[in-house]
Motif scaffolding. Structure first.
Motif, PDB file in Angstrom:
ATOM      1  N   PRO A 472       0.816  -1.229   0.000  1.00  0.00           N
ATOM      2  CA  PRO A 472       0.000   0.000   0.000  1.00  0.00           C
ATOM      3  C   PRO A 472       0.837   1.261   0.000  1.00  0.00           C
ATOM      4  O   PRO A 472       0.351   2.339  -0.338  1.00  0.00           O
ATOM      5  CB  PRO A 472      -0.812  -0.123   1.296  1.00  0.00           C
ATOM      6  N   SER A 473       2.145   1.144   0.364  1.00  0.00           N
ATOM      7  CA  SER A 473       2.993   2.344   0.389  1.00  0.00           C
ATOM      8  C   SER A 473       3.146   2.940  -1.001  1.00  0.00           C
ATOM      9  O   SER A 473       3.364   4.147  -1.153  1.00  0.00           O
ATOM     10  CB  SER A 473       4.370   1.996   0.975  1.00  0.00           C
ATOM     11  N   THR A 474       3.005   2.143  -2.031  1.00  0.00           N
ATOM     12  CA  THR A 474       3.143   2.657  -3.402  1.00  0.00           C
ATOM     13  C   THR A 474       1.932   3.466  -3.825  1.00  0.00           C
ATOM     14  O   THR A 474       1.980   4.206  -4.810  1.00  0.00           O
ATOM     15  CB  THR A 474       3.323   1.475  -4.383  1.00  0.00           C
ATOM     16  N   SER A 475       0.812   3.359  -3.027  1.00  0.00           N
ATOM     17  CA  SER A 475      -0.419   4.089  -3.365  1.00  0.00           C
ATOM     18  C   SER A 475      -0.790   5.133  -2.316  1.00  0.00           C
ATOM     19  O   SER A 475      -1.918   5.598  -2.275  1.00  0.00           O
ATOM     20  CB  SER A 475      -1.575   3.092  -3.519  1.00  0.00           C
ATOM     21  N   GLY A 476       0.095   5.511  -1.414  1.00  0.00           N
ATOM     22  CA  GLY A 476      -0.172   6.562  -0.431  1.00  0.00           C
ATOM     23  C   GLY A 476      -0.010   6.098   1.006  1.00  0.00           C
ATOM     24  O   GLY A 476      -0.166   6.873   1.928  1.00  0.00           O
ATOM     25  N   PRO A 499       1.986   1.891  -9.687  1.00  0.00           N
ATOM     26  CA  PRO A 499       2.336   1.269  -8.396  1.00  0.00           C
ATOM     27  C   PRO A 499       3.526   0.336  -8.508  1.00  0.00           C
ATOM     28  O   PRO A 499       4.403   0.320  -7.644  1.00  0.00           O
ATOM     29  CB  PRO A 499       1.057   0.517  -8.011  1.00  0.00           C
ATOM     30  N   VAL A 500       3.587  -0.421  -9.587  1.00  0.00           N
ATOM     31  CA  VAL A 500       4.686  -1.379  -9.749  1.00  0.00           C
ATOM     32  C   VAL A 500       5.982  -0.641 -10.032  1.00  0.00           C
ATOM     33  O   VAL A 500       7.049  -0.986  -9.501  1.00  0.00           O
ATOM     34  CB  VAL A 500       4.363  -2.373 -10.879  1.00  0.00           C
ATOM     35  N   LEU A 501       5.908   0.386 -10.844  1.00  0.00           N
ATOM     36  CA  LEU A 501       7.121   1.112 -11.200  1.00  0.00           C
ATOM     37  C   LEU A 501       7.678   1.880 -10.002  1.00  0.00           C
ATOM     38  O   LEU A 501       8.906   2.000  -9.848  1.00  0.00           O
ATOM     39  CB  LEU A 501       6.819   2.080 -12.355  1.00  0.00           C
ATOM     40  N   ARG A 502       6.803   2.407  -9.149  1.00  0.00           N
ATOM     41  CA  ARG A 502       7.288   3.100  -7.943  1.00  0.00           C
ATOM     42  C   ARG A 502       8.020   2.122  -7.049  1.00  0.00           C
ATOM     43  O   ARG A 502       9.099   2.444  -6.504  1.00  0.00           O
ATOM     44  CB  ARG A 502       6.120   3.736  -7.201  1.00  0.00           C
ATOM     45  N   ALA A 503       7.453   0.969  -6.811  1.00  0.00           N
ATOM     46  CA  ALA A 503       8.122  -0.033  -5.965  1.00  0.00           C
ATOM     47  C   ALA A 503       9.420  -0.485  -6.600  1.00  0.00           C
ATOM     48  O   ALA A 503      10.427  -0.725  -5.915  1.00  0.00           O
ATOM     49  CB  ALA A 503       7.177  -1.231  -5.750  1.00  0.00           C
ATOM     50  N   TYR A 504       9.406  -0.615  -7.940  1.00  0.00           N
ATOM     51  CA  TYR A 504      10.605  -1.055  -8.663  1.00  0.00           C
ATOM     52  C   TYR A 504      11.715  -0.014  -8.520  1.00  0.00           C
ATOM     53  O   TYR A 504      12.883  -0.357  -8.271  1.00  0.00           O
ATOM     54  CB  TYR A 504      10.247  -1.284 -10.132  1.00  0.00           C
ATOM     55  N   GLU A 505      11.355   1.273  -8.630  1.00  0.00           N
ATOM     56  CA  GLU A 505      12.344   2.345  -8.492  1.00  0.00           C
ATOM     57  C   GLU A 505      12.885   2.406  -7.053  1.00  0.00           C
ATOM     58  O   GLU A 505      14.062   2.675  -6.829  1.00  0.00           O
ATOM     59  CB  GLU A 505      11.702   3.687  -8.862  1.00  0.00           C
ATOM     60  N   LYS A 506      11.994   2.160  -6.076  1.00  0.00           N
ATOM     61  CA  LYS A 506      12.409   2.203  -4.661  1.00  0.00           C
ATOM     62  C   LYS A 506      13.360   1.060  -4.339  1.00  0.00           C
ATOM     63  O   LYS A 506      14.371   1.242  -3.646  1.00  0.00           O
ATOM     64  CB  LYS A 506      11.167   2.145  -3.762  1.00  0.00           C
ATOM     65  N   ASP A 507      13.054  -0.128  -4.854  1.00  0.00           N
ATOM     66  CA  ASP A 507      13.896  -1.285  -4.555  1.00  0.00           C
ATOM     67  C   ASP A 507      15.217  -1.234  -5.301  1.00  0.00           C
ATOM     68  O   ASP A 507      16.186  -1.907  -4.907  1.00  0.00           O
ATOM     69  CB  ASP A 507      13.171  -2.579  -4.915  1.00  0.00           C
ATOM     70  N   LEU A 508      15.279  -0.474  -6.386  1.00  0.00           N
ATOM     71  CA  LEU A 508      16.545  -0.375  -7.110  1.00  0.00           C
ATOM     72  C   LEU A 508      17.594   0.373  -6.299  1.00  0.00           C
ATOM     73  O   LEU A 508      18.797   0.240  -6.540  1.00  0.00           O
ATOM     74  CB  LEU A 508      16.336   0.346  -8.453  1.00  0.00           C
TER      75      LEU A 508
END
Length: 677
Positions: A472-476, A499-508
């Motif tokens: 849920p952190s990727t959506s607010g 949502p997927v791209l935000r998590a992907y950028e964060k984990d990178l």
């Protein structure tokens, strides 16, 4: 209609108009009998007997005249047998009339009918002779062209020398044998006194004597032919070809002169173009009409008797013909004591003599001259390849027998290949094209199935929604509500994976930790699924494009088979029956060459004092025009051909003069140039 029939029909029509202009119709019933005949005998029984005999003869004469008429007969140009039979029937009627018990004889009207019948027979004989001369003159040009080709090059001359070498060898051997035989006969006749000694001589001595005579003949023949040995075989062949060509040209010239004389001078009546008899002819129409027919019969007889005498030139031939006609007392004048019926009978006998003897004799003589001086027979021209084929026939037969199985296998394989090609490259593509036109589902072109894209897109939506719910952190930072889940699902359908791209950028930023948690790998796999969906969307677009052009691709698949079939069919038509185009072009080329010959005749001719063609040139022109008509009949359409015949009639009209004929030939060239190209 041929040129002869076109010329014969007006002559026959002129005879009909002359007959109608000078007397009423012949009686067809006893009531129409003339009053003068009733005054001859007041006895009713005798008059009835006379009327019955006259009516029967009149009806038979009328029936014979109808047979000889070009308008009423089934064929405009009758055969010589039909004309002879009709003349013999008229002769029998006259004999029966003169030999009857009452000795009635021919009446005036019957005499006129008999003369009319003989005139009709003369017209048919005239047309028959014209047709014979025309048909015999035309092939002579082809034979002259053959000798021109032989003389054109040494290759053709050498080929002709080889072709005729067996004939030369046979002629030489025959001369040697005849000379030796004559010497043997002279020796025997000179040695009759020593008969006892001859009897004691053996057969071998006689053969030795004959062999010695042959050697002497060969030696004497070689000495006699010493001069010809200095000439090469090619030179001798050229001399022979020139001699035969010279005789053929003279024969063609004589035939053309005879044809021109008959066309210009024969059966010319004093009748104008409107069909009325002139005042001069009406005043003495009977004598004029009979004189023209008699002179025409004499002209036909004289022409046939002198046309094959090649020693005469064209000028001497024409002079001989006209002098003979002028000196013919039977054709120029009739005795006062002669009855019209006897004059018609003599003319009928002359026509029968022409039909029985002159025409067959002329045909036989002309055919013999054409064979003697024309091109060699097919046996002479093709004996060498025929002999080669005969000698190699055994070898060819052995090859076919020894390779019979292989030949049969080749034929079967060729047939199977042809059938498979037809089925796989013509029939099957045709079926697919027909199915495409009918929207057959089995024939639709597709790279992937319809359900593949829908399943992958639904899987991508579930994967993205589950990822957003788990992260849920990727959506607010708060838990997703149902409305937000629906919004995420809608964005995924539009290709938005935020949502997927935000998590992907964060984990990178911390890939090791992201890998341990599994979020990085999960985001990467979701993107792989997104790429797969994008590829399937592109492929779907290609599928739609293929479906929109499915008919085009179907025809593209059918085109190679159709092209191969067309190529093979055109090749086969060119080998077996495909000479139609070349024949059509040859016909057009032959028309142009015929017009060229006509132009040469008109321009190269020397006009007479009246500015007209000579008899020889007119005959040659008639031959070329006849060929032109027959060839144009196969090319020109019906209506155009009828117009073409009008031009042809103007072209052969001798009365117009050479200048106008030349202009007519020019008009034919430009008016019908469309069909001459």
């Amino acid at each position: 209609m041929s040129l002869v029939i076109d010329h014969l029909s007006p002559v026959d029509g002129q005879l009909d108009r002359l007959q109608l202009s000078k007397q009423p119709s012949a009686p067809s019933s006893p009531e129409l009998y003339s009053a003068s005949d009733e005054a001859r005998d007041h006895s009713p029984g005798a008059r009835a007997s006379e009327r019955g005999i006259d009516l029967a003869r009149v009806l038979k004469l009328q029936a014979a005249i109808k047979i000889l008429s070009t308008a009423s007969s089934s064929s405009a140009l009758l055969s010589s047998e039909t004309i002879l039979a009709t003349l013999e029937q008229a002769q029998a009627l006259q004999i029966s009339a003169c030999s009857s018990e009452e000795h009635i004889g021919y009446t005036t009207q019957e005499q006129e009918l008999h003369w009319f019948l003989v005139s009709k027979a003369a017209t048919q004989t005239y047309g028959l002779i014209l047709n014979v001369l025309l048909e015999q003159t035309l092939p002579l040009s082809s034979d002259v062209g053959y000798w021109n080709e032989i003389l054109s090059s040494n290759r053709f001359t050498g080929l002709y020398t080889i072709q005729t070498s067996p004939l030369r060898l046979w002629s030489w051997a025959n001369d040697i044998y005849n000379d030796a035989w004559q010497r043997l006969q002279s020796i025997r006749s000179a040695g009759d006194s020593g008969k006892e000694e001859k009897k004691e001589r053996s057969i071998s001595d006689r053969w030795r004597q004959f062999y010695g005579l042959i050697k002497d003949s060969v030696r004497d023949r070689s000495l006699a032919d010493m001069q010809s040995k200095f000439l090469s075989p090619l030179t001798m062949s050229r001399m022979e070809a020139r001699s035969k060509r010279k005789h053929l040209k003279k024969l063609r010239e004589m035939s053309a002169s005879g044809l021109g004389i008959l066309m210009d001078e024969g059966m010319i009546f004093d009748v104008d173009d409107e069909g009325s008899v002139s005042s001069k002819s009406r005043s003495n129409s009977q004598e004029e009409w009979r004189s023209v027919v008699s002179k025409s019969v004499s002209l036909m007889e004289t022409v046939l008797g002198n046309i094959t005498v090649l020693e005469l030139g064209a000028g001497e031939f024409e002079e001989t013909v006209f002098m003979s006609v002028d000196d013919d007392s039977e054709s120029t004048q009739h005795g006062a004591e002669d009855q019209p019926s006897s004059q018609a009978a003599r003319l009928g006998y002359r026509l029968q003599h022409i039909l029985r003897f002159h025409i067959p004799g002329h045909i036989a003589t002309s055919r013999g001259l054409a064979i003697e001086y024309g091109r060699p027979s097919r046996l002479v021209r093709y004996w060498l390849p025929g002999l080669a084929l005969f000698l190699s026939s055994g070898t060819l037969l052995r090859v076919f027998v020894n390779r019979k199985a292989e030949i049969i296998t080749w034929i079967c394989d060729f047939g199977d290949t042809t059938i498979d090609f037809w089925n796989n490259w013509v029939v099957e593509p045709m079926k697919k094209v027909i199915g495409t036109i009918r929207h057959d589902k089995d024939s639709e072109i597709a790279i992937m199935s319809k359900e593949s894209l829908q399943g992958d897109r639904a899987s991508l939506e579930r994967m993205v929604v589950d990822f957003a719910i788990d992260n849920p952190s990727t959506s607010g930072g708060a838990r997703l509500t149902d409305a937000e889940i629906v919004d995420v699902r809608a964005k995924v359908r539009e290709g938005d994976l935020t949502p997927v791209l935000r998590a992907y950028e964060k984990d990178l930023r911390r890939p090791f930790m992201g890998t341990l948690r599994g979020d990085l790998i999960r985001a990467l796999l979701i993107q792989i699924q997104k790429t797969k969906v994008d590829v399937e969307v592109a492929v779907g677009g290609i599928d739609n494009l293929l479906k929109s052009q499915e008919l085009v691709f179907g025809f593209v698949g059918l085109t190679p088979g159709i092209l191969v079939c067309i190529a093979v069919s055109r090749w086969l038509s060119g080998v077996f029956a495909g000479r139609r185009g070349r024949i059509q072009g040859g016909k057009q080329g032959s028309l142009i060459r015929t017009l060229r010959n006509i132009d040469r005749i008109l321009i190269g001719s020397t006009p007479t004092d009246n500015g007209m063609l000579s008899y020889n040139n007119h005959g040659m022109l008639l031959c070329e025009v006849h060929v032109l008509r027959e060839r144009a009949r196969r090319i020109l359409p019906g209506e155009i051909f009828n117009e073409f015949l009008e031009e042809v009639n103007d072209l052969v009209d001798l009365r117009t003069g050479i200048e106008r004929q030349i202009r007519v030939a020019e008009r034919i060239r430009w008016a019908y140039s469309k069909w001459l190209r």
